[in-house]
Design a protein around this motif. Sequence first.
Motif, mmCIF file in Angstrom:
data_model
loop_
_atom_site.group_PDB
_atom_site.id
_atom_site.type_symbol
_atom_site.label_atom_id
_atom_site.label_comp_id
_atom_site.label_asym_id
_atom_site.label_seq_id
_atom_site.Cartn_x
_atom_site.Cartn_y
_atom_site.Cartn_z
ATOM 1 N N ALA A 23 0.834 -1.204 0.000
ATOM 2 C CA ALA A 23 0.000 0.000 0.000
ATOM 3 C C ALA A 23 0.869 1.255 0.000
ATOM 4 C CB ALA A 23 -0.935 -0.009 1.202
ATOM 5 N N TRP A 24 1.939 1.231 0.782
ATOM 6 C CA TRP A 24 2.845 2.389 0.817
ATOM 7 C C TRP A 24 3.564 2.568 -0.512
ATOM 8 C CZ3 TRP A 24 1.626 5.858 3.958
ATOM 9 C CH2 TRP A 24 1.178 5.579 5.251
ATOM 10 N N ILE A 25 3.937 1.470 -1.152
ATOM 11 C CA ILE A 25 4.596 1.559 -2.464
ATOM 12 C C ILE A 25 3.652 2.237 -3.452
ATOM 13 C CG2 ILE A 25 5.535 0.218 -4.405
ATOM 14 C CD1 ILE A 25 7.377 0.200 -1.925
ATOM 15 N N THR A 26 2.387 1.855 -3.434
ATOM 16 C CA THR A 26 1.393 2.469 -4.325
ATOM 17 C C THR A 26 1.241 3.956 -4.023
ATOM 18 O OG1 THR A 26 0.205 0.375 -4.542
ATOM 19 C CG2 THR A 26 -1.032 2.388 -5.046
ATOM 20 N N ILE A 27 1.135 4.297 -2.754
ATOM 21 C CA ILE A 27 1.010 5.703 -2.347
ATOM 22 C C ILE A 27 2.219 6.495 -2.821
ATOM 23 C CG2 ILE A 27 1.120 7.222 -0.315
ATOM 24 C CD1 ILE A 27 -0.758 5.074 1.059
ATOM 25 N N LEU A 28 3.409 5.948 -2.638
ATOM 26 C CA LEU A 28 4.628 6.658 -3.029
ATOM 27 C C LEU A 28 4.769 6.740 -4.551
ATOM 28 C CD1 LEU A 28 7.004 5.382 -0.235
ATOM 29 C CD2 LEU A 28 5.972 7.650 -0.456
ATOM 30 N N ASP A 29 4.315 5.723 -5.258
ATOM 31 C CA ASP A 29 4.299 5.799 -6.724
ATOM 32 C C ASP A 29 3.381 6.929 -7.188
ATOM 33 O OD1 ASP A 29 6.099 3.763 -7.351
ATOM 34 O OD2 ASP A 29 4.533 2.237 -7.581
ATOM 35 N N GLU A 40 11.618 15.345 1.129
ATOM 36 C CA GLU A 40 10.268 15.700 0.695
ATOM 37 C C GLU A 40 9.310 14.538 0.910
ATOM 38 O OE1 GLU A 40 9.562 17.888 -3.176
ATOM 39 O OE2 GLU A 40 11.697 17.367 -3.377
ATOM 40 N N VAL A 41 9.786 13.340 0.601
ATOM 41 C CA VAL A 41 8.956 12.141 0.736
ATOM 42 C C VAL A 41 8.663 11.879 2.209
ATOM 43 C CG1 VAL A 41 8.775 9.680 0.238
ATOM 44 C CG2 VAL A 41 9.902 11.201 -1.404
ATOM 45 N N VAL A 42 9.673 11.989 3.047
ATOM 46 C CA VAL A 42 9.491 11.799 4.490
ATOM 47 C C VAL A 42 8.473 12.808 5.019
ATOM 48 C CG1 VAL A 42 10.623 11.956 6.745
ATOM 49 C CG2 VAL A 42 11.757 10.768 4.866
#
Length: 69
Positions: A23-29, A40-42
Amino acid sequence: MKKEYWDVTDEQVVEKTGKKIAAWITILDQFKAAEKKSNEVVAYLQEEYQVPRYWARTLTTLYTKRKDS
């Protein structure tokens, strides 16, 4: 960076963040994290999802490592 900082299990991530790694990979994509600086991502994970700083950094590093492999 030590592998322990990003080599985590789904169970650990769910316990600390409420979501699975996928789920986090999808959100970050969707956030286009691969095109952004890690700070920025953090900050995004902390502000938008209330992820604790340590885990926001862990997810960011895990994401980067997976994208690099």
